[in-house]
Design an enzyme around this catalytic site. Structure first.
Site, mmCIF file in Angstrom:
data_model
loop_
_atom_site.group_PDB
_atom_site.id
_atom_site.type_symbol
_atom_site.label_atom_id
_atom_site.label_comp_id
_atom_site.label_asym_id
_atom_site.label_seq_id
_atom_site.Cartn_x
_atom_site.Cartn_y
_atom_site.Cartn_z
ATOM 1 N N ARG A 1 0.823 -1.217 0.000
ATOM 2 C CA ARG A 1 0.000 0.000 0.000
ATOM 3 C C ARG A 1 0.853 1.262 0.000
ATOM 4 O O ARG A 1 0.472 2.271 -0.591
ATOM 5 C CB ARG A 1 -0.920 0.002 1.207
ATOM 6 C CG ARG A 1 -2.043 -0.986 1.021
ATOM 7 C CD ARG A 1 -3.012 -0.912 2.162
ATOM 8 N NE ARG A 1 -4.224 -1.608 1.809
ATOM 9 C CZ ARG A 1 -5.011 -2.216 2.682
ATOM 10 N NH1 ARG A 1 -4.709 -2.202 3.957
ATOM 11 N NH2 ARG A 1 -6.098 -2.817 2.274
ATOM 12 N N LYS B 1 -19.228 -16.017 2.432
ATOM 13 C CA LYS B 1 -20.628 -15.697 2.707
ATOM 14 C C LYS B 1 -21.426 -15.202 1.522
ATOM 15 O O LYS B 1 -21.015 -14.273 0.826
ATOM 16 C CB LYS B 1 -20.675 -14.615 3.784
ATOM 17 C CG LYS B 1 -20.354 -15.127 5.158
ATOM 18 C CD LYS B 1 -20.668 -14.027 6.139
ATOM 19 C CE LYS B 1 -20.370 -14.420 7.558
ATOM 20 N NZ LYS B 1 -20.361 -13.242 8.411
ATOM 21 N N GLY C 1 -10.017 -8.578 -1.109
ATOM 22 C CA GLY C 1 -8.840 -8.970 -0.348
ATOM 23 C C GLY C 1 -8.329 -10.369 -0.613
ATOM 24 O O GLY C 1 -7.159 -10.548 -0.942
ATOM 25 N N GLY D 1 -13.721 -3.437 -0.653
ATOM 26 C CA GLY D 1 -15.055 -2.893 -0.366
ATOM 27 C C GLY D 1 -15.429 -1.776 -1.319
ATOM 28 O O GLY D 1 -16.569 -1.698 -1.796
HETATM 29 P P1 AMP Z 1 -14.723 -13.687 1.767
HETATM 30 O O1 AMP Z 1 -14.078 -12.733 2.730
HETATM 31 O O2 AMP Z 1 -16.210 -13.788 1.919
HETATM 32 O O3 AMP Z 1 -14.282 -13.461 0.353
HETATM 33 O O4 AMP Z 1 -14.212 -15.118 2.205
HETATM 34 C C1 AMP Z 1 -12.885 -15.514 2.119
HETATM 35 C C2 AMP Z 1 -12.688 -16.685 2.991
HETATM 36 O O5 AMP Z 1 -13.567 -17.719 2.608
HETATM 37 C C3 AMP Z 1 -11.297 -17.274 2.896
HETATM 38 O O6 AMP Z 1 -10.640 -17.074 4.116
HETATM 39 C C4 AMP Z 1 -11.529 -18.753 2.623
HETATM 40 O O7 AMP Z 1 -10.740 -19.598 3.411
HETATM 41 C C5 AMP Z 1 -12.987 -18.920 2.980
HETATM 42 N N1 AMP Z 1 -13.591 -20.041 2.264
HETATM 43 C C6 AMP Z 1 -13.569 -20.263 0.944
HETATM 44 N N2 AMP Z 1 -14.194 -21.426 0.648
HETATM 45 C C7 AMP Z 1 -14.603 -21.952 1.813
HETATM 46 C C8 AMP Z 1 -15.280 -23.143 2.167
HETATM 47 N N3 AMP Z 1 -15.658 -24.025 1.230
HETATM 48 N N4 AMP Z 1 -15.558 -23.365 3.468
HETATM 49 C C9 AMP Z 1 -15.159 -22.482 4.403
HETATM 50 N N5 AMP Z 1 -14.522 -21.336 4.137
HETATM 51 C C10 AMP Z 1 -14.237 -21.074 2.855
#
Ligand code: AMP
Length: 400
Positions: free
Chosen positions: A31, A202, A358, A381
């Site tokens: 950054r 999520k 990220g 974001g």
């Molecule tokens: P996000 O911040 O919503 O983009 O989520 C990223 C995180 O999702 C990462 O730390 C991944 O380890 C986690 N992730 C990706 N696939 C899975 C999965 N199948 N089960 C649990 N966590 C996951």
């Protein structure tokens, strides 16, 4: 940056929210390095540089006596390294606004650099307080916003401050200009087919983006933990995989809307399932719709890898936000790797590709593929909100 900086004091909002280790050494200076072109430009054109940034969330982590933990969150941790990067001594001001800040800013000569203390030591920063913004604004002659990562926040130093400068005395820095230009590549007349790849944990975090993609893209690839909410919504058995039970209807609704709009949705046919959330867990491949109890999907399987890669390679515009699995664990990183390689190959063949958010950025960096995609966005974001069609306060404040 169409401003004449000669003999001017440029107040520049940067995003120096870098990770520090326990000894307060910088573990990743990306950054800071990304802001250098803007800083150098101002210095080379006869301007003095006054830098504002936040670092961490100091007000969420007050000391027991209720005061800010200055030792932990001071921006002074960055002074030495910034001096090295710029090849000249950077002065540090131990306050963000106040008499010392005013005196130090007044004494600053062309070509010199002053780093102000963490903007978030002041509660007024996140509130977008007018008085605080006015005091900050009084430190400089022109305002430059180069902090794309916080452009979606209407904070004092990112947004409100801009109103205290006339239109001709406020501008974007190079980093932010580039982010906006690249977001616009996706939003205006993208080459088709246009494919969005989403993943991560999520559905609830990404649902707005998914809805928005329905009006923008031809294909949506859904992987990562969020895919299991879709699988369950369609009647699949997902064992102990990540799921948001309160989003099942929303997932079905999205699939229906996509069909009505002619947008193709690709979900992983197979998954790598594990008996616990651990790199050392037993694991094997199975259908994403028939995962036994006690097992959880932690990555997409080989069939999904191949199907997704095929869609990606046939695309002319690609946006990627979110990993395909728990890529931090080597045994569950293959899906994310396969997607990253496919995006790099498509780019080589002439597609435009933007990686934002990220974790997908961390994944392309980890794989050494950051230079093989068209653009890596620094602001997860902010980029997401831009793609969602929102007007970011930090951008609006400069445009007026
Ligand atoms: P996000 O911040 O919503 O983009 O989520 C990223 C995180 O999702 C990462 O730390 C991944 O380890 C986690 N992730 C990706 N696939 C899975 C999965 N199948 N089960 C649990 N966590 C996951």
């Amino acid at each position: 940056m169409n401003i004449d900086f000669n003999q001017k004091k440029a107040l520049i909002r940067v995003d120096f929210n870098v990770p520090l280790d326990k000894q307060y050494s910088i573990t990743d200076d990306t950054r800071m390095r990304e802001a250098l072109p803007t800083l150098r430009y101002v210095m080379e054109h006869g301007g003095a540089v006054i830098l504002m940034s936040h670092l961490g969330r100091p007000l969420d982590k007050l000391k027991e006596d209720g005061t800010v933990n200055v030792e932990k969150f001071t921006l002074n941790h960055l002074t030495k390294h910034l001096s090295i990067l710029l090849g000249r001594h950077v002065k540090f001001c131990p306050e963000t606004v106040g008499d010392t800040a005013t005196l130090m800013a007044e004494a600053l000569q062309p070509g010199e650099v002053l780093l102000l203390e963490n903007t978030r030591f002041q509660k007024e920063e996140e509130k977008g307080d007018q008085e605080f913004s006015k005091k900050l604004a009084a430190l400089g002659d022109v305002y430059v916003n180069d902090a794309f990562g916080t452009a979606h926040r209407a904070h004092a130093s990112t947004t409100v401050i801009a109103h205290f400068f006339p239109k001709e005395a406020r501008t974007f820095g190079f980093l932010m200009e580039n982010e906006i230009k690249n977001a616009n590549m996706l939003l205006h007349k993208p080459a088709r087919p246009f494919t969005a790849i989403t993943g991560g944990a999520k559905v609830s975090d990404k649902i707005m983006l998914l809805e928005r993609f329905l009006d923008l893209v031809d294909n949506i690839i859904i992987g990562g933990g969020m895919a299991y909410t879709f699988a369950k919504a369609q009647g699949g058995k997902i064992g102990n995989s990540l799921v948001e039970n309160d989003r099942l209807d929303m997932a079905l609704e999205l699939l229906k809307k996509a069909e009505a709009k002619g947008v193709k949705i690709y979900l992983p046919e197979d998954s790598i399932v594990a008996d616990k959330f651990d790199n050392a867990a037993s694991h094997h491949a199975t259908s994403s719709y028939d995962i036994p109890e006690g097992w959880m999907g932690l990555d997409i399987g080989e069939k999904a890898n191949a199907a997704f890669a095929e869609v990606i390679k046939n695309s002319k515009t690609i946006i990627w936000n979110g990993p395909m699995g728990v890529f931090e664990m080597p045994n569950f990183a293959n899906g994310t790797k396969a997607v990253a390689v496919a995006v790099a190959e498509a780019t080589k063949a002439g597609a435009y590709s933007l990686v934002g958010g990220g974790d997908s950025v961390a994944a392309v960096n980890q794989l050494g593929l950051a230079d093989e995609v068209s653009f890596v966005s620094t602001g997860g974001g902010a980029m997401r909100e831009m793609l969602e069609g929102k007007e970011l306060p930090g951008i609006k404040a400069i445009h007026g």
